[in-house]
Design an enzyme around this catalytic site. Sequence first.
Site, mmCIF file in Angstrom:
data_model
loop_
_atom_site.group_PDB
_atom_site.id
_atom_site.type_symbol
_atom_site.label_atom_id
_atom_site.label_comp_id
_atom_site.label_asym_id
_atom_site.label_seq_id
_atom_site.Cartn_x
_atom_site.Cartn_y
_atom_site.Cartn_z
ATOM 1 N N GLU A 211 35.723 49.026 27.255
ATOM 2 C CA GLU A 211 37.161 48.796 27.147
ATOM 3 C C GLU A 211 37.848 49.067 28.483
ATOM 4 O O GLU A 211 37.255 49.623 29.406
ATOM 5 C CB GLU A 211 37.737 49.706 26.059
ATOM 6 C CG GLU A 211 37.164 49.333 24.694
ATOM 7 C CD GLU A 211 37.781 50.170 23.577
ATOM 8 O OE1 GLU A 211 39.014 50.202 23.472
ATOM 9 O OE2 GLU A 211 37.012 50.777 22.822
ATOM 10 N N LYS A 226 29.968 58.845 15.676
ATOM 11 C CA LYS A 226 28.871 58.234 14.910
ATOM 12 C C LYS A 226 27.881 59.278 14.397
ATOM 13 O O LYS A 226 27.429 59.203 13.248
ATOM 14 C CB LYS A 226 28.158 57.180 15.770
ATOM 15 C CG LYS A 226 29.004 55.908 15.931
ATOM 16 C CD LYS A 226 28.402 54.948 16.940
ATOM 17 C CE LYS A 226 29.198 53.642 16.983
ATOM 18 N NZ LYS A 226 28.888 52.832 18.184
#
Lengths: 349, 349
Positions: A211, A226
């Site tokens: 990003e 995660k």
Amino acid sequence: MHLRLVMLGFGNVGRALARLLLRKADVLRDDYGLTFTVTGIATQSRGRAISAAGLDLAAALALVERGESLDALHAGLPVADTLALIDTCPADLFMEATWLNPRTGQPATDYARAALGRGCHLVTANKGPVAHAYRELKALANAHGTGFFFESTVMDGAPVHGIGREALLATTVQRVRGVLNSTTNFILTRLEEGVPFAEAVAQAQAIGVAEADPSTDLEGWDAAVKIVVLANVLMGADLRPADVDRTGISGITIGDAQGALRAGARIKLLCEAARDGDTVRASVRPTALPFSDPLSQVSRTSSAVTFETDTLHELTLIEGDTDPTTTAYGMLVDMINIARGRHRAGQSA
Amino acid sequence: MHLRLVMLGFGNVGRALARLLLRKADVLRDDYGLTFTVTGIATQSRGRAISAAGLDLAAALALVERGESLDALHAGLPVADTLALIDTCPADLFMEATWLNPRTGQPATDYARAALGRGCHLVTANKGPVAHAYRELKALANAHGTGFFFESTVMDGAPVHGIGREALLATTVQRVRGVLNSTTNFILTRLEEGVPFAEAVAQAQAIGVAEADPSTDLEGWDAAVKIVVLANVLMGADLRPADVDRTGISGITIGDAQGALRAGARIKLLCEAARDGDTVRASVRPTALPFSDPLSQVSRTSSAVTFETDTLHELTLIEGDTDPTTTAYGMLVDMINIARGRHRAGQSA
């Protein structure tokens, strides 16, 4: 059976899901007796639309892809925001794939709470609600007898959670190890090839793997979220991302990466959750993995996880290169599994 | 719920299953509301026993491990053979792990037919019935509304079939590739290390990885049976092992194995099933796989399979080193999944 679907988020993943629903509508009907209408779509910047009779999904895709607003498809009184749409839209199942702040899990966690609180099923591709509020949201779903599935939160459409729910039964997961973040994977591979760190980051940004602000990935926040999802769901832990012992990759040099290669290893941003007495400890840390470790072979946008249990010594799942359709596919599988009642314990043979 | 289990076969896998059932009895009761009695055990050379009230599993293990017969535990009239036991033993679910002739699938296929024909559930670790009679046996189970599960037929307890049943939904499996035979895996690794073929075979026999007559493994029959199971179950094919284009490893030399290594590859006995128009073609053949292919990394008794579908590009499952308990665990998972009704379509959310 017929499901009224509401799509929260209509970015790359949401639109891939819309295309997949159109492409698979016949198979869903013929193989699973499952039909659907999309009664609502909420976007961050392209408006929102509700139609009790069902929206034209192809028209919605065309509008957003032309940069126009979904408001043109909306029938009825104006809807103030996504939460208002969640509260009022006719719905059986919400499909959530909105933007996430990984450090807070918002606004997705509020969306999840509202959808489940209404007594609807929820499928989310969003790590946030699971990392920040798994027990609360699961209890809410259980209280309503509805499904709360989230296959696409870790490793896109690869059946990490499906394996947990259907195959890791009557067993204790002792340890989970994973290479789960593509941005760092890409950059570490470039360092092995002699590309300097800043240039590798720029390349990752150029191809859309990183990003504009890559800090969430580079500092290990995405990986931490995660591993918390896996620890909480598969190991019964109650961790938050801030509990993870977290080291990013910004200290890794070309020399480190190439030195590891010469020693028969590759540096990966390894996520790990392991039992330590009655608790579960989680970490994210650049680690040299020997070539013989299946996790060392993961490259580009693929990812991998290894489960160690008291019955299976080592079980590794590797997902090849991914795209928004692989993520959307995990949501479609969740939808089918909710439709066929996989969220219920089901205790009669 | 309570299940009356009958165990067919009480060799390494059957006894590992018995020990696992004893070890997990409390978890089965507490987490799945599942209790069981073992009402019958049939062995090839250690007799057979039936008890409607439930056999003492620990006593059965002790008898067989001392080399004695199970007949001492039998209550009632003599039972002539395994088929007679299948027909007369009080039973809800048969757990089958008997010896197999891979080229004919017998006698396991007859056992499966008899158990399902009685209207009982069947869990088998035996490739034979699935490779030789999948459609017939599945239709028989469907007609009785019973479960016919076989997780341990390929890759032991690794959830190959669980993934097929629960995660590869509304998708077309285009290709399956696997490295699924340990004996050839072991021997090919030894060839890479410069050990001559005959000596590598002898070493495999010495540690129990190869049988006294290793031809079933070396000629690719075991691998052929496994790829047929995957093709028939996951791709809708109707192949038999003799339909597989099969080449064994006896033509592979130290020079071949080491030459591949120098070129960045490893020779593996690759199993493959791929769509070709409306049909599915299957092959088993020694193939040089580049290091970057996750299947190339499989060594010793581990195994791996890669699925390619129209929605997930590549999904690879790798099982680490195995033993009879990992095989038995797949049977235990099947038993739990039948108990919770996973064999039924289940179409109501």
